[in-house]
Write an enzyme that holds these catalytic residues in place. Structure first.
Site, short mmCIF file in Angstrom:
data_model
loop_
_atom_site.label_atom_id
_atom_site.label_comp_id
_atom_site.label_asym_id
_atom_site.label_seq_id
_atom_site.Cartn_x
_atom_site.Cartn_y
_atom_site.Cartn_z
N GLU A 119 -22.37 -12.45 21.88
CA GLU A 119 -21.12 -12.99 21.33
C GLU A 119 -21.36 -13.89 20.12
O GLU A 119 -20.51 -13.98 19.24
CB GLU A 119 -20.34 -13.74 22.41
CG GLU A 119 -19.77 -12.84 23.51
CD GLU A 119 -20.75 -12.56 24.65
OE1 GLU A 119 -21.95 -12.89 24.51
OE2 GLU A 119 -20.31 -12.02 25.69
N PHE A 127 -15.23 -18.41 39.32
CA PHE A 127 -16.31 -17.64 38.72
C PHE A 127 -16.05 -17.43 37.22
O PHE A 127 -14.97 -17.01 36.82
CB PHE A 127 -16.43 -16.28 39.42
CG PHE A 127 -17.47 -15.39 38.80
CD1 PHE A 127 -18.82 -15.76 38.81
CD2 PHE A 127 -17.12 -14.19 38.18
CE1 PHE A 127 -19.79 -14.95 38.23
CE2 PHE A 127 -18.08 -13.39 37.60
CZ PHE A 127 -19.42 -13.76 37.62
N GLN A 128 -17.03 -17.74 36.41
CA GLN A 128 -16.97 -17.62 34.95
C GLN A 128 -15.82 -18.42 34.33
O GLN A 128 -15.19 -18.00 33.37
CB GLN A 128 -16.92 -16.15 34.52
CG GLN A 128 -18.22 -15.44 34.86
CD GLN A 128 -18.39 -14.11 34.18
OE1 GLN A 128 -17.42 -13.41 33.90
NE2 GLN A 128 -19.62 -13.75 33.89
N LYS A 135 -6.36 -14.54 32.62
CA LYS A 135 -6.34 -13.12 32.99
C LYS A 135 -4.95 -12.65 33.45
O LYS A 135 -4.53 -11.53 33.12
CB LYS A 135 -7.38 -12.87 34.10
CG LYS A 135 -7.57 -11.42 34.42
CD LYS A 135 -8.83 -11.17 35.22
CE LYS A 135 -8.95 -9.68 35.53
NZ LYS A 135 -10.22 -9.37 36.19
N MET A 186 -39.43 -23.87 6.42
CA MET A 186 -38.82 -25.10 5.91
C MET A 186 -39.27 -26.31 6.70
O MET A 186 -39.51 -27.39 6.15
CB MET A 186 -37.28 -24.97 5.91
CG MET A 186 -36.59 -26.12 5.24
SD MET A 186 -37.13 -26.35 3.52
CE MET A 186 -35.83 -25.51 2.63
C1 LIG Z 1 -30.52 -22.56 15.32
C2 LIG Z 1 -31.42 -23.45 14.52
N1 LIG Z 1 -32.51 -23.99 15.08
C3 LIG Z 1 -33.34 -24.79 14.35
C4 LIG Z 1 -33.06 -25.06 13.05
C5 LIG Z 1 -33.96 -25.98 12.23
N2 LIG Z 1 -34.61 -25.22 11.13
C6 LIG Z 1 -34.15 -25.25 9.87
S1 LIG Z 1 -35.02 -24.27 8.84
C7 LIG Z 1 -36.06 -23.82 10.07
C8 LIG Z 1 -37.21 -22.87 9.80
C9 LIG Z 1 -36.74 -21.50 9.51
O1 LIG Z 1 -37.82 -20.63 9.54
P1 LIG Z 1 -37.71 -19.13 9.06
O2 LIG Z 1 -36.52 -18.49 9.65
O3 LIG Z 1 -39.00 -18.45 9.30
O4 LIG Z 1 -37.41 -19.29 7.50
P2 LIG Z 1 -38.33 -19.92 6.35
O5 LIG Z 1 -38.01 -21.38 6.28
O6 LIG Z 1 -39.76 -19.69 6.71
O7 LIG Z 1 -37.92 -19.22 5.11
C10 LIG Z 1 -35.72 -24.45 11.27
C11 LIG Z 1 -36.45 -24.29 12.54
C12 LIG Z 1 -31.88 -24.49 12.50
N3 LIG Z 1 -31.52 -24.72 11.25
N4 LIG Z 1 -31.10 -23.67 13.24
#
Ligand SMILES: Cc1ncc(C[n+]2csc(CCOP(=O)(O)OP(=O)(O)O)c2C)c(N)n1
Length: 569
Positions: free
Chosen positions: A49, A111-112, A161, A473
Site C-alpha cells: 500500500e 479484527f483489523q 464496511k 548520503m
Molecule cells: C525511509 C527513510 N529511511 C531513512 C532515511 C535517511 N536517509 C537519507 S538518505 C539515506 C541514504 C540513501 O542511500 P541510497 O538509497 O543508497 O542513496 P545514495 O545516498 O547512496 O545516493 C538515508 C538512509 C530516509 N530519508 N528515508
C-alpha cells in the site's frame, strides 16, 4: 444501489482514471463491484500500500490531477501512512480511501481495526469517516475538491464496511458547498503595487521559485514575468522544471546542495521575491544570516506560510498564476546587466563539476541521461546523494519533468512514483515521453516489489539504480561530521543482484560499470518500449555531493570540496 456500487460509480462520475489499490476484507465488496460493474477507471493492483500512495503522488505530480488510492482497514490503512505524510509535506493532491470495520464494531479493537483518522490527523489536509451511505457521494465529491483546491494535499476517506452494503439511490452532486472552506483569494491591489515598487527600486533582484509555481500551473506566467523584468531565477528542489534551466536567466537550484552561484546570488541580492516557495530549512540554512541584504516579497496561496520562517516585507496572498498575471503589466524591464554579469563571474568561479577521470561516476550517469533524452523526459529521484546529482546535472526544461520526495525525504518513493507518473502520461496520451526513475541502491529495495507492477502493465520505464554500495548520503555525513565512522551504511555485502532482481520481476536488467558500458546500456534501454528496463550503474563508492551548506550552517559557509572551505559566500 449498494454503497460499494455507489463508490465505484462516484469515482467514474469524478473522472478518476486510475485507482492504485490493494484488496482486503473491509473493502471486498468494492472489489466485487469493480469486477461486476466494469468501471471506466482502471484499477492498478499494487504490491504494497505504501507503493500505491507513491504511485498516486507520481500520477498527481506528472499530470496536475488528483491521485486515488484504495486500501483495506488495519494494516492496509497503516501502510499508507508514509505516503500520506509525504503528500502532505509536498502539497500533493491525493485521496486515500481506507476500509474500516463495520460502524457497530468501531472502538471494539475488532479484527483489523485501526483509528486511521486519528493516526493520520496531523498529516492530512482533511479526513472523513462516512457514517451513512446517504453521505457517500457528497463526501467523495468534497474529498476531491479539498485535495485539489487551495494548497493541495492528501485527504483520507474512511469507509466502514456496513456502509458499503447499505443501500440508497445514486446521485452525484455537481457542486461543492463547504462552510468555512473558501479558496477564492481576492488579490489586494496595494500588495501588488508595493511589490512592483520594490522591484523597481531594487538593483539586485532575485526570483526564488518553488513547487507552488508548478502546482499552480504558472510556469508560462513565471517565464513571461522573469523575462520582462530581466531578473535571475533560482529554484528550490521542488521548483526545478518551473523555469527552463537553459534560459540565461536561470541560476539553477539554491540551498543545501544548490549551486554556488545561486547561493552567492541569495547572499548578495537586495530583493528576493518568493514565488510559491516556503523558505524551507534546506533552502535557508541558518535563518539569521540568510539573504542578509534582501527585502522579501512572498507570494503564497497559504496564509499560514507567510512570515512563518522569514519575516516578509511584502506579503502577497494569492494563487501564483493570478498574481504573476496581474503584476506583469505593472513591471518594466530592468537594467540588470551588472547584476547578471556578477552572477556569471560566480558561475565561472565555481561551476557545478566533478572529476572526469574515465571512471563511472553518478554525476556522469545523470549527464548521460540528459544527453540521451535532450530534456524530453520526466525524471524522478529517490532520496540521497543521487537525488542531489539528479537535481544538479539533468537541466530541466519541460514543466513537471522533475519529481522527487523533498519535504519528507522518503526513501523508496521513486520507483512507485515513476510508475504513477508513467500511468499519468499514458492517460494524457504522452506515451513517447520517457519516464526515468533514478534511485540509490539503499532506497531502491525499499519498494522494489513494485517492479512487477511496472512489468505487468508493460510500462517502458527507464529504471536507473545508482549502486555505490553505500547509504551514500549518510556515509557522506559520517565522513564530514562523524570522524569517518561508517556505522551501518556499507551495503556491499548485503545488496541484491539488481540485474537478477529486475529479471525475476519480468523486467530487462543490464549492469554497467564503465562510461562505455553505460552508453550501450542507455541505447539499449531507449530502444525497448514494451517493458521496463533496469540499468544498474556500478559507480564510484565514496563520491561526495558538492557544493554543500552543512545542516544549520549559514549559506555563507558553503563547502565546495572535500575537507576544505575555500570560499566565503
Ligand atoms: C525511509 C527513510 N529511511 C531513512 C532515511 C535517511 N536517509 C537519507 S538518505 C539515506 C541514504 C540513501 O542511500 P541510497 O538509497 O543508497 O542513496 P545514495 O545516498 O547512496 O545516493 C538515508 C538512509 C530516509 N530519508 N528515508
Amino acid at each position: 444501489m449498494t454503497g460499494a456500487e455507489i463508490f465505484v460509480r462516484a469515482l467514474d462520475a469524478q473522472g478518476v482514471e486510475y485507482v492504485f489499490g490493494h484488496p482486503g476484507g473491509a473493502v471486498i465488496k468494492i472489489y466485487d463491484e469493480i469486477a461486476r460493474v466494469n468501471p471506466r477507471f482502471k484499477h492498478i493492483l499494487v504490491r504494497h500500500e505504501q507503493g500505491g500512495t507513491h504511485m498516486a503522488e507520481g500520477y498527481a505530480k506528472a499530470t496536475g490531477k488528483v491521485g486515488t488510492v484504495l486500501v483495506t482497514s488495519g494494516p492496509g490503512a497503516t501502510n499508507t501512512v508514509t505516503g500520506i505524510a509525504d503528500a502532505y509535506m509536498d502539497s500533493i493532491p491525493i485521496v486515500v480511501f481506507t476500509g474500516q470495520v463495520p460502524t457497530s464494531l468501531i472502538g471494539n479493537d475488532a479484527f483489523q481495526e485501526t483509528d486511521i483518522i486519528g493516526v493520520t490527523r496531523s498529516i492530512t489536509k482533511h479526513s472523513f469517516q462516512v457514517r451513512r451511505v446517504e453521505d457517500l457521494t457528497r463526501t467523495i465529491r468534497e474529498a476531491y475538491h479539498i485535495a485539489k483546491t487551495g494548497r493541495p494535499g492528501p485527504v483520507v476517506v474512511d469507509l466502514p464496511k456496513d456502509i458499503l452494503f447499505a443501500e440508497t439511490p445514486f446521485t452525484y452532486p455537481d457542486d461543492v458547498e463547504l462552510r468555512g472552506y473558501s479558496t477564492e483569494l481576492k488579490l489586494k491591489m496595494e500588495q501588488l503595487t508595493q511589490a512592483a515598487d520594490m522591484l523597481k527600486a531594487s538593483e539586485k533582484p532575485l526570483l526564488y521559485v518553488g513547487g507552488g509555481t508548478l502546482n499552480g500551473n504558472a510556469t508560462a506566467e513565471l517565464a513571461a514575468f522573469a523575462r520582462k523584468l530581466n531578473v535571475p531565477v533560482t529554484t528550490t528542489l521542488h521548483g526545478l522544471s518551473a523555469f527552463p534551466e537553459n534560459d540565461p536567466l536561470s541560476v539553477g537550484m539554491l540551498g543545501m546542495h544548490g549551486t554556488w552561484y545561486a547561493n552567492q546570488a541569495v547572499q548578495h541580492c537586495d530583493l528576493i521575491m518568493s514565488v510559491g516557495a516556503r523558505f524551507d530549512d534546506r533552502v535557508t540554512g541558518k535563518l539569521d544570516s540568510w539573504a542578509p541584504h534582501a527585502k522579501v516579497i512572498h507570494i503564497d496561496i497559504d496564509p499560514s506560510c507567510i512570515s512563518k520562517n522569514v519575516p516578509v516585507d511584502c506579503p502577497i496572498l494569492g494563487d501564483v498564476k493570478d498574481v504573476l498575471e496581474a503584476m506583469l503589466p505593472m513591471v518594466e524591464r530592468k537594467d540588470t546587466t551588472e547584476w547578471l554579469a556578477q552572477i556569471d563571474v560566480w558561475r565561472e568561479e565555481c561551476p557545478l563539476d566533478f572529476e572526469r577521470d574515465g571512471k563511472l561516476r553518478a554525476q556522469a550517469v545523470i549527464e548521460a541521461l540528459r544527453e540521451k533524452s535532450e530534456g524530453n523526459a520526466v525524471v524522478l529521484s529517490d532520496v540521497g546523494q543521487h537525488q542531489m546529482w539528479t537535481a544538479q546535472y539533468f537541466s530541466y526544461v519541460r514543466p513537471r519533468s522533475h519529481i522527487t520526495s523533498g519535504g519528507l525525504g522518503t526513501m523508496g518513493f521513486c520507483l512507485p512514483a515513476a510508475i504513477g507518473a508513467a500511468f499519468g502520461l499514458r492517460g494524457m496520451g504522452e506515451v513517447d515521453v520517457p519516464v526515468i526513475s533514478v534511485s540509490g541502491d539503499g532506497g531502491f529495495v525499499m519498494n522494489a516489489q513494485e517492479l512487477s507492477v511496472a512489468a505487468a502493465h508493460r510500462l517502458p520505464l527507464k529504471i536507473i539504480v545508482i549502486n555505490n554500495r553505500f547509504l551514500g548520503m549518510v556515509r557522506q555525513w559520517q565522513e564530514l561530521f562523524h570522524g569517518n565512522r561508517y556505522s551501518h551504511t556499507d551495503l556491499s555485502d548485503t545488496n541484491p543482484d539488481f540485474v537478477k532482481l529486475a529479471e525475476a520481476n519480468h523486467c530487462v536488467g543490464i549492469a554497467a560499470s564503465t562510461p562505455a558500458e553505460l552508453k550501450d546500456a542507455i541505447d539499449k534501454a531507449w530502444a525497448i518500449n514494451d517493458r521496463p528496463v533496469l540499468i544498474e550503474c556500478q559507480v564510484e563508492k565514496e563520491e561526495m555531493v558538492f557544493p554543500m551548506v552543512p545542516a544549520g550552517a549559514s549559506t555563507g559557509d558553503m563547502i565546495t570540496e572535500r575537507f576544505s572551505n575555500d570560499h566565503d559566500v
